[in-house]
Design an enzyme around this catalytic site. Structure first.
Site, short mmCIF file in Angstrom:
data_model
loop_
_atom_site.label_atom_id
_atom_site.label_comp_id
_atom_site.label_asym_id
_atom_site.label_seq_id
_atom_site.Cartn_x
_atom_site.Cartn_y
_atom_site.Cartn_z
N LYS A 38 42.98 54.98 45.14
CA LYS A 38 44.27 54.65 44.51
C LYS A 38 45.32 54.61 45.60
CE LYS A 38 45.43 54.58 40.18
NZ LYS A 38 44.79 53.71 39.24
N1 GLU Z 1 44.57 50.24 38.15
C1 GLU Z 1 43.48 50.08 37.25
C2 GLU Z 1 42.85 51.42 36.90
O1 GLU Z 1 43.48 52.44 36.99
C3 GLU Z 1 42.47 49.06 37.71
C4 GLU Z 1 41.83 49.31 39.02
C5 GLU Z 1 41.01 48.13 39.52
O2 GLU Z 1 40.93 47.14 38.84
O3 GLU Z 1 40.47 48.27 40.63
O4 GLU Z 1 41.75 51.50 36.44
#
Ligand code: GLU
Length: 420
Positions: free
Chosen positions: A109
């Protein structure tokens, strides 16, 4: 560093969930330690020129929780509350989410502490481009693949693709997912997370023997996830009776026309003053009677104060970490709420991101129908596995989902052994 991370309330929550599940799985101390702590915590500064001529330095982060099962996958968030501990917690959840969904990714993240609502497009572009440049040594289609999250969108991903591809000397579409479709993004990616939330919510309703045509829903948050969750629920025949966002909350027990809310938000910047509903206190909205409650905003909104008062039958956690540890215990104790835990409930986004990455590597494009059908098949399988584990082991849906993800990661750590 361990103490510093544990002191962050969101990381503390993710770590407690991990410890509880690790106890259940009887993980040995060494495997537990290797699974729990992030592999890489990257912090950068991002100096940009503001529109008024001032130079401002923002802080940006990327936490790569582990790389044992493949590239790190997860979103990039622009929000004033972003802190390293929060990003680390979100990367840990991404880890278990990817493993639960059997995707060949570790969790990651990223975030920049900034307020995108008060920034111009030019300023956002500059923050994005500088953040990507600072991350160049650490990212790549085989190392770390970012995606949109709160405060970022397909335009952000297009700029990131541009920075990376300019350095590579050729287009590298697999560097991020959630790109615009004409830049080799995937059909269905924009709606994927919300679609998955609505799909799983209806499966949960079936488990509770409630026909979704007779059901009602309340959605907290009207960003990408909340808005498409509300829209898809309404298309499935569920009556959406409450919606909130940062500007306020609206409520109408006869049902809200979600398409009209999209138009209202596009014109006014938020749900406030929507003509087809009354305004309500956002906290009050959460505890109104409904069949499905969808928290689709920030972490820690279901707390020990409101958990005893919830009147929903299904709690579909579209946000990451919306329920505090204390609230979780209350919900388990009550036993009358069917929980669709975050790492399952919002996994539609990363699953279609995986499809996008695969399409990029193969230079191929699937249709929206193909994407959504494959998505529903994978979500249904994960939902059934979680149910099976919860029933067999007599644990909550949260512990079951975490256990399936954590066990996958722990097994790979054991198989690969310790280097050197
Ligand atoms: N931000 C989204 C999540 O928390 C998607 C992450 C992604 O598609 O890599 O799952």
């Amino acid at each position: 560093m361990k103490e510093q991370l544990m002191a962050h309330p969101v990381f503390g929550m993710a770590a407690r969930q991990f410890d509880r599940t690790a106890d259940h799985l009887n993980l040995t101390e060494d495997v537990r330690e290797r699974c729990k702590w992030p592999k890489r915590l990257i912090t950068v500064t991002i100096p940009i020129k503001r529109d008024n001529g001032d130079t401002e330095v923002f802080f940006g982060y990327r936490v790569q929780h582990h790389l044992s099962r493949g590239p790190v996958k997860g979103g990039l968030r622009f929000h004033p509350n972003v802190e390293l501990g929060e990003v680390a917690a979100l990367s840990m959840w991404m880890n278990w989410k990817c493993a639960l969904m059997e995707l060949p990714f570790g969790g990651g993240k990223g975030g920049v502490t900034c307020d995108p609502r008060s920034m111009s497009q030019r300023e956002l572009e500059n923050v994005t481009r500088r953040y990507t440049s600072e991350m160049l040594p650490f990212i790549g289609p085989e190392t770390d693949v970012m995606a949109p999250d709160m405060g970022t969108n397909e335009q952000t991903m297009a700029w990131m693709t541009d920075v990376y591809s300019t350095h590579a000397g050729h287009l590298v579409p697999g560097i991020v997912t959630g790109k615009p479709v004409n830049l080799q993004g995937s059909q269905g990616r924009t709606v994927a997370t919300g679609h998955g939330v609505a799909f799983l919510a209806t499966r949960a309703l079936t488990k509770c023997k409630i026909k979704h045509e007779n059901a009602t829903a309340i959605v907290q948050g009207f960003g990408n996830v909340g808005s498409y969750a509300a829209l898809t629920l309404s298309r499935f025949g569920v009556k959406v009776i409450g919606i909130s966002d940062i500007t306020g909350a609206i409520f109408n027990e006869n049902g809200i026309k979600v398409e009209d809310v999209f138009d209202h938000v596009a014109a006014n910047g938020g749900v406030k003053d929507f003509a087809g509903a009354d305004s309500i206190d956002p906290e009050e909205m959460l505890v109104q009677k409904c069949d499905v409650l969808v928290p689709a905003a920030l972490e820690r909104v279901i707390t020990e104060e409101n958990a005893p008062k919830l009147q929903c039958r299904v709690l579909a956690e579209a946000a990451n970490g919306p329920t505090t540890t204390q609230a979780d215990a209350i919900i388990e104790e009550r036993g009358d709420i069917f929980l669709v835990p975050d790492i399952l409930c919002n996994a539609g986004g990363v699953t279609v991101s995986y499809f996008e990455w695969v399409q990029n590597l193969q230079r191929f494009q699937w249709s929206e129908q193909e994407v959504l059908t494959k998505l529903e098949t994978m979500l249904a399988k994960a939902f059934d596995r979680v149910q099976w584990f919860a029933d067999k082991q007599g644990v909550s849906n949260r512990v079951a989902a975490l256990a399936l993800g954590i066990k996958e990661v722990a097994d790979v750590k054991k198989q690969r052994g310790l280097f050197p």
